[in-house]
Design a protein around this motif. Structure first.
Motif, short mmCIF file in Angstrom:
data_model
loop_
_atom_site.label_atom_id
_atom_site.label_comp_id
_atom_site.label_asym_id
_atom_site.label_seq_id
_atom_site.Cartn_x
_atom_site.Cartn_y
_atom_site.Cartn_z
N PHE A 1 0.87 -1.18 0.00
CA PHE A 1 0.00 0.00 0.00
C PHE A 1 0.91 1.23 0.00
O PHE A 1 1.35 1.68 1.04
N ALA A 2 1.20 1.73 -1.19
CA ALA A 2 2.18 2.81 -1.34
C ALA A 2 1.80 4.05 -0.53
O ALA A 2 0.62 4.42 -0.46
N THR A 3 2.80 4.67 0.08
CA THR A 3 2.60 5.92 0.82
C THR A 3 2.69 7.07 -0.16
O THR A 3 3.74 7.32 -0.76
N ILE A 4 1.57 7.78 -0.36
CA ILE A 4 1.50 8.91 -1.29
C ILE A 4 0.94 10.14 -0.56
O ILE A 4 -0.18 10.07 -0.05
N PRO A 5 1.70 11.24 -0.46
CA PRO A 5 3.07 11.39 -0.93
C PRO A 5 4.05 10.62 -0.03
O PRO A 5 3.72 10.30 1.12
N GLN A 6 5.22 10.34 -0.55
CA GLN A 6 6.23 9.60 0.20
C GLN A 6 6.59 10.32 1.48
O GLN A 6 6.65 11.54 1.54
N ASP A 7 6.80 9.55 2.55
CA ASP A 7 7.21 10.10 3.83
C ASP A 7 8.72 9.94 3.98
O ASP A 7 9.37 9.28 3.18
N THR A 8 9.27 10.54 5.02
CA THR A 8 10.71 10.43 5.27
C THR A 8 11.01 9.14 6.04
O THR A 8 10.12 8.49 6.58
N VAL A 9 12.28 8.76 6.08
CA VAL A 9 12.72 7.60 6.84
C VAL A 9 12.58 7.92 8.33
O VAL A 9 13.05 8.95 8.81
N THR A 10 11.88 7.04 9.07
CA THR A 10 11.67 7.27 10.50
C THR A 10 12.00 6.01 11.29
O THR A 10 11.86 4.90 10.79
N GLU A 11 12.44 6.21 12.51
CA GLU A 11 12.71 5.07 13.38
C GLU A 11 11.40 4.54 13.95
O GLU A 11 10.53 5.31 14.37
N ILE A 12 11.23 3.23 13.95
CA ILE A 12 10.06 2.60 14.55
C ILE A 12 10.38 2.33 16.02
O ILE A 12 11.42 1.76 16.34
N THR A 13 9.50 2.75 16.91
CA THR A 13 9.73 2.56 18.34
C THR A 13 8.57 1.78 18.95
O THR A 13 7.61 1.42 18.25
N CYS A 14 8.65 1.54 20.24
CA CYS A 14 7.58 0.80 20.92
C CYS A 14 6.28 1.61 20.99
O CYS A 14 5.23 1.06 21.30
N SER A 15 6.35 2.91 20.71
CA SER A 15 5.16 3.75 20.78
C SER A 15 4.90 4.54 19.50
O SER A 15 3.95 5.32 19.44
N SER A 16 5.73 4.36 18.48
CA SER A 16 5.56 5.08 17.23
C SER A 16 5.88 4.16 16.05
O SER A 16 6.97 3.58 16.01
N PRO A 17 4.91 3.99 15.14
CA PRO A 17 3.58 4.60 15.07
C PRO A 17 2.70 4.20 16.28
O PRO A 17 2.72 3.05 16.69
#
Length: 260
Positions: free
Chosen positions: A192-208
């Motif tokens: 499921f493509a992200t449109i518009p593209q998002d930036t690279v983010t770290e995945i944490t225990c509470s994010s998303p």
């Protein structure tokens, strides 16, 4: 001042270090390292939605590069390149290899490319060798988390040089990143493509911050490392010897499930 600010902004993806930081490396010769990637993605450590089949938890091959600050493979809070997108989503390395090759030809920012075999389970080790140069002392790499929408682990521009000498050994704990190109929440989410593209983010225990997120552990302060990488400088007398593997305690990555 205005011109300098503009230049720094344009070169923002050059590395996680200040511009020109690698120029301080005054080591006189090349350095060879054994790089050992250790997967720590176990069902004990990450029980939520742990992939057991079709496919089970595993790691893609490792793809990395030694380079100067003029090259950037990927960077937190910046947009992933098409090559990194293809690698993070599908494990396809062709576009990323082409980007690396073009960077090396245009601005001579790349010294060498290295790769290590995939790991067919969430835990295990793979290794290879890399060569660093005084003008190219930075190391970057990516390893795809399989299965996942566009998640990966890696290092961005780690400097192996300290002044006039190379570091003997360095170990870094690795945590999951989202490439920002696919909107799936779980390991097995459909494309499921992200449109518009998002930036690279770290995945944490509470994010998303969503209960469906496969890495959502609200009772934890931080996620345990999902992987680890160790780089050991190879002495001249050790060239040609077999790779040193690291023995890890069986319970080295268990979560202590206490309320944050």
């Amino acid at each position: 001042k205005v011109l300098w600010t503009v230049l720094v902004t344009m070169l923002g993806c050059s590395s996680s270090l200040p511009v020109g930081e690698d120029a301080l490396c005054t080591a006189e010769e090349l350095a060879k390292y054994r790089i050992i990637f250790t997967g720590k993605w176990s069902q004990t450590a990450f029980p939520k939605q742990y992939p057991l089949y079709r496919p089970p938890a595993q790691w893609s091959s490792l793809l990395g590069v030694t380079h100067s600050s003029d090259y950037c493979m990927w960077k937190k809070n910046e947009y992933a390149s098409n090559g990194v997108r293809d690698f993070a989503e599908k494990g396809e390395a062709w576009a990323l290899m082409k980007e690396i090759e073009e960077a090396g030809e245009k601005i001579q920012s790349v010294h060498g490319i290295f790769s290590a075999p995939a790991i067919s389970s969430g835990t295990g080790q793979t290794s290879t060798e890399l060569e660093a140069h005084p003008r190219h002392p930075l190391v970057s790499f990516v390893v795809r988390i399989v299965p996942s929408p566009d998640w990966f682990v890696g290092i961005d521009s780690l400097n192996l040089c300290e002044g006039d000498h190379w570091m003997d050994e360095v170990t870094v704990d690795l945590f999951p990143y989202d490439a920002g190109t696919d909107s799936g929440f779980t390991f097995s989410s459909p494309n499921f493509a992200t449109i518009p593209q998002d930036t690279v983010t770290e995945i944490t225990c509470s994010s998303p911050s969503h209960p469906a997120n496969s890495f959502y552990y609200p009772k934890l302060k931080i996620l345990p490392p999902i992987a680890q990488v160790t780089m050991v400088k190879i002495k001249k007398s050790q060239l040609g010897l077999s790779a040193p593997f690291i023995n890890l305690p069986a319970k080295s990555n268990e979560i202590i499930d206490t309320v944050s």
